[in-house]
Design a protein around this motif. Sequence first.
Motif, mmCIF file in Angstrom:
data_model
loop_
_atom_site.group_PDB
_atom_site.id
_atom_site.type_symbol
_atom_site.label_atom_id
_atom_site.label_comp_id
_atom_site.label_asym_id
_atom_site.label_seq_id
_atom_site.Cartn_x
_atom_site.Cartn_y
_atom_site.Cartn_z
ATOM 1 N N GLU A 60 0.847 -1.182 0.000
ATOM 2 C CA GLU A 60 0.000 0.000 0.000
ATOM 3 C C GLU A 60 0.887 1.238 0.000
ATOM 4 O OE1 GLU A 60 -2.465 -0.176 3.418
ATOM 5 O OE2 GLU A 60 -3.459 -2.057 2.833
ATOM 6 N N PRO A 61 0.329 2.415 -0.395
ATOM 7 C CA PRO A 61 1.136 3.645 -0.450
ATOM 8 C C PRO A 61 1.881 3.955 0.840
ATOM 9 C CG PRO A 61 -0.952 4.000 -1.536
ATOM 10 C CD PRO A 61 -1.027 2.625 -0.943
ATOM 11 N N MET A 62 1.235 3.780 2.002
ATOM 12 C CA MET A 62 1.871 4.111 3.275
ATOM 13 C C MET A 62 3.173 3.335 3.451
ATOM 14 S SD MET A 62 0.370 3.496 7.110
ATOM 15 C CE MET A 62 1.430 3.581 8.553
ATOM 16 N N TYR A 63 3.157 2.046 3.082
ATOM 17 C CA TYR A 63 4.331 1.200 3.299
ATOM 18 C C TYR A 63 5.362 1.375 2.193
ATOM 19 C CZ TYR A 63 1.157 -0.678 6.726
ATOM 20 O OH TYR A 63 0.286 -0.790 7.776
ATOM 21 N N TYR A 64 4.917 1.768 1.001
ATOM 22 C CA TYR A 64 5.884 2.125 -0.035
ATOM 23 C C TYR A 64 6.682 3.357 0.381
ATOM 24 C CZ TYR A 64 3.403 -1.101 -3.158
ATOM 25 O OH TYR A 64 2.853 -2.215 -3.738
ATOM 26 N N PHE A 65 5.969 4.354 0.931
ATOM 27 C CA PHE A 65 6.655 5.544 1.432
ATOM 28 C C PHE A 65 7.580 5.182 2.591
ATOM 29 C CE2 PHE A 65 2.885 8.103 -0.240
ATOM 30 C CZ PHE A 65 3.594 8.598 -1.324
ATOM 31 N N LEU A 66 7.135 4.256 3.419
ATOM 32 C CA LEU A 66 7.970 3.812 4.543
ATOM 33 C C LEU A 66 9.263 3.178 4.037
ATOM 34 C CD1 LEU A 66 8.457 3.295 7.539
ATOM 35 C CD2 LEU A 66 7.058 1.232 7.355
ATOM 36 N N CYS A 67 9.191 2.368 2.981
ATOM 37 C CA CYS A 67 10.397 1.761 2.414
ATOM 38 C C CYS A 67 11.329 2.827 1.846
ATOM 39 C CB CYS A 67 10.013 0.754 1.329
ATOM 40 S SG CYS A 67 9.353 -0.791 1.983
ATOM 41 N N MET A 68 10.753 3.846 1.208
ATOM 42 C CA MET A 68 11.579 4.953 0.726
ATOM 43 C C MET A 68 12.307 5.616 1.888
ATOM 44 S SD MET A 68 9.081 6.816 -2.041
ATOM 45 C CE MET A 68 8.157 5.870 -3.248
ATOM 46 N N LEU A 69 11.596 5.800 2.994
ATOM 47 C CA LEU A 69 12.186 6.416 4.180
ATOM 48 C C LEU A 69 13.321 5.562 4.734
ATOM 49 C CD1 LEU A 69 11.823 8.851 6.153
ATOM 50 C CD2 LEU A 69 10.382 7.342 7.542
ATOM 51 N N GLU A 70 13.138 4.238 4.730
ATOM 52 C CA GLU A 70 14.172 3.342 5.249
ATOM 53 C C GLU A 70 15.426 3.388 4.369
ATOM 54 O OE1 GLU A 70 13.508 2.082 8.064
ATOM 55 O OE2 GLU A 70 11.370 2.377 8.098
ATOM 56 N N ILE A 71 15.238 3.419 3.041
ATOM 57 C CA ILE A 71 16.386 3.502 2.130
ATOM 58 C C ILE A 71 17.154 4.804 2.351
ATOM 59 C CG2 ILE A 71 17.069 3.686 -0.296
ATOM 60 C CD1 ILE A 71 14.663 1.842 -0.943
ATOM 61 N N ILE A 72 16.416 5.904 2.484
ATOM 62 C CA ILE A 72 17.039 7.206 2.738
ATOM 63 C C ILE A 72 17.824 7.172 4.043
ATOM 64 C CG2 ILE A 72 16.540 9.621 3.315
ATOM 65 C CD1 ILE A 72 14.107 9.352 1.385
ATOM 66 N N SER A 115 12.670 14.671 4.727
ATOM 67 C CA SER A 115 11.610 15.625 5.013
ATOM 68 C C SER A 115 10.484 15.502 3.988
ATOM 69 C CB SER A 115 12.179 17.050 5.005
ATOM 70 O OG SER A 115 11.162 18.002 5.217
ATOM 71 N N GLY A 116 10.854 15.366 2.704
ATOM 72 C CA GLY A 116 9.844 15.253 1.654
ATOM 73 C C GLY A 116 9.003 13.995 1.774
ATOM 74 N N ILE A 117 9.628 12.882 2.135
ATOM 75 C CA ILE A 117 8.876 11.640 2.285
ATOM 76 C C ILE A 117 7.938 11.713 3.488
ATOM 77 C CG2 ILE A 117 9.079 9.168 2.786
ATOM 78 C CD1 ILE A 117 9.717 9.947 -0.098
ATOM 79 N N LEU A 118 8.349 12.377 4.561
ATOM 80 C CA LEU A 118 7.458 12.560 5.714
ATOM 81 C C LEU A 118 6.234 13.388 5.321
ATOM 82 C CD1 LEU A 118 9.988 13.132 8.647
ATOM 83 C CD2 LEU A 118 8.568 11.112 8.216
ATOM 84 N N VAL A 119 6.433 14.374 4.450
ATOM 85 C CA VAL A 119 5.295 15.145 3.932
ATOM 86 C C VAL A 119 4.382 14.239 3.115
ATOM 87 C CG1 VAL A 119 4.602 17.006 2.371
ATOM 88 C CG2 VAL A 119 6.518 17.349 3.938
ATOM 89 N N ALA A 145 5.033 6.469 -7.146
ATOM 90 C CA ALA A 145 6.333 6.514 -7.823
ATOM 91 C C ALA A 145 6.663 7.937 -8.276
ATOM 92 C CB ALA A 145 6.330 5.561 -9.017
ATOM 93 N N LYS A 146 5.652 8.657 -8.784
ATOM 94 C CA LYS A 146 5.870 10.035 -9.222
ATOM 95 C C LYS A 146 6.245 10.929 -8.043
ATOM 96 C CE LYS A 146 2.901 10.151 -13.332
ATOM 97 N NZ LYS A 146 1.673 10.755 -13.936
ATOM 98 N N ILE A 147 5.578 10.727 -6.903
ATOM 99 C CA ILE A 147 5.899 11.523 -5.713
ATOM 100 C C ILE A 147 7.319 11.245 -5.256
ATOM 101 C CG2 ILE A 147 5.355 11.848 -3.261
ATOM 102 C CD1 ILE A 147 2.418 11.369 -3.955
ATOM 103 N N GLY A 148 7.705 9.960 -5.232
ATOM 104 C CA GLY A 148 9.068 9.603 -4.834
ATOM 105 C C GLY A 148 10.100 10.215 -5.762
ATOM 106 N N LEU A 149 9.829 10.184 -7.075
ATOM 107 C CA LEU A 149 10.752 10.773 -8.042
ATOM 108 C C LEU A 149 10.833 12.287 -7.871
ATOM 109 C CD1 LEU A 149 12.585 10.394 -10.513
ATOM 110 C CD2 LEU A 149 10.550 10.609 -11.964
#
Length: 315
Positions: A60-72, A115-119, A145-149
């Motif tokens: 789901e989007p919440m956990y995709y964003f969470l994975c982005m946060l973990e990579i960062i 900061s952007g991923i938390l937003v 994906a567009k938001i992450g990019l």
Amino acid sequence: MSDSNTTTFTNPSIFILMGNPGLETSYIWISIPFCTMYIIAVLGNFTIMFIVKTEQSLHEPMYYFLCMLEIIDLILSTSTLPKTLSIFWFNSREIDFNACLTQMFFIHCFSSMESGILVAMALDRYVAICDPLKHSTILTNRMVAKIGLAVGLHSSILALPYPFLTRHWSYCKTNIIPHSYCAHIAVVKLACTDTQLSSYYSLFVLFSVNGVDVIFIIVSYTQILRAIFRLPTKEDRLKTFGTCGSHLCPISALYIPDFFSALTHRYGHNVPLHFLILFANVYLLMPPMLHPIIYGMRTKQIRDRLLQLFTRKES
């Protein structure tokens, strides 16, 4: 070495990182919690990403964003701590000029990405709670994906002026940085030219970019809280608020130390240098260590999956 420390030069071939001046006798003891925090961060972040990847219900989007946060988090902590530990353990203080600028870019780029991923996560919670029927149509995998990019490009553009400006300063008398990594403000202080532009840009990013992110998050959570208080039962309110509580802790862990560190480096002239450097190191290590713990403990799906993994190993 002596020539580079006493003559005026532009773009020195190397900088000398001093670590934490004044605490040299305690380096081994300081390195123990630092190394422990880093190990917890690496293991915790990889565990969260593994669980999200293997558990279909977490796609789901919440956990995709969470994975982005973990990579960062992993990249941000890895960009500084190995060099810091090499200073503490092996007295390896030299760092190439270009490597120093690269480290500086990574610190600012990935801090801004965080900061952007938390937003983005605040946006996800806002849509999920305030307009749940449209959540799946608004935050599609393509949109995530567009938001992450967009966050990555935005952060890279914001971080580029830091090494670009630093490269064009003239450095005089010393190439010794009283820090354990190439913090922008520590390097700029070595320049013998007017660096006001660099200082103004740092403040611009701090208040107009990070400040806007904070305002957006506050507005989002104000609307979320209003929606929560309109729910009919106490159980529903507590359950819905619980899904947001795990997000509020990382927000506090990022922005409060960020503003404190930036302002004390500029205006806290009476604050001991060794405290500022110690705080700067902890500030970069604390969020990567806390995020997997917070989300692992407070997110039911991740917590249940963790329990399944451990119980299978025990059986």
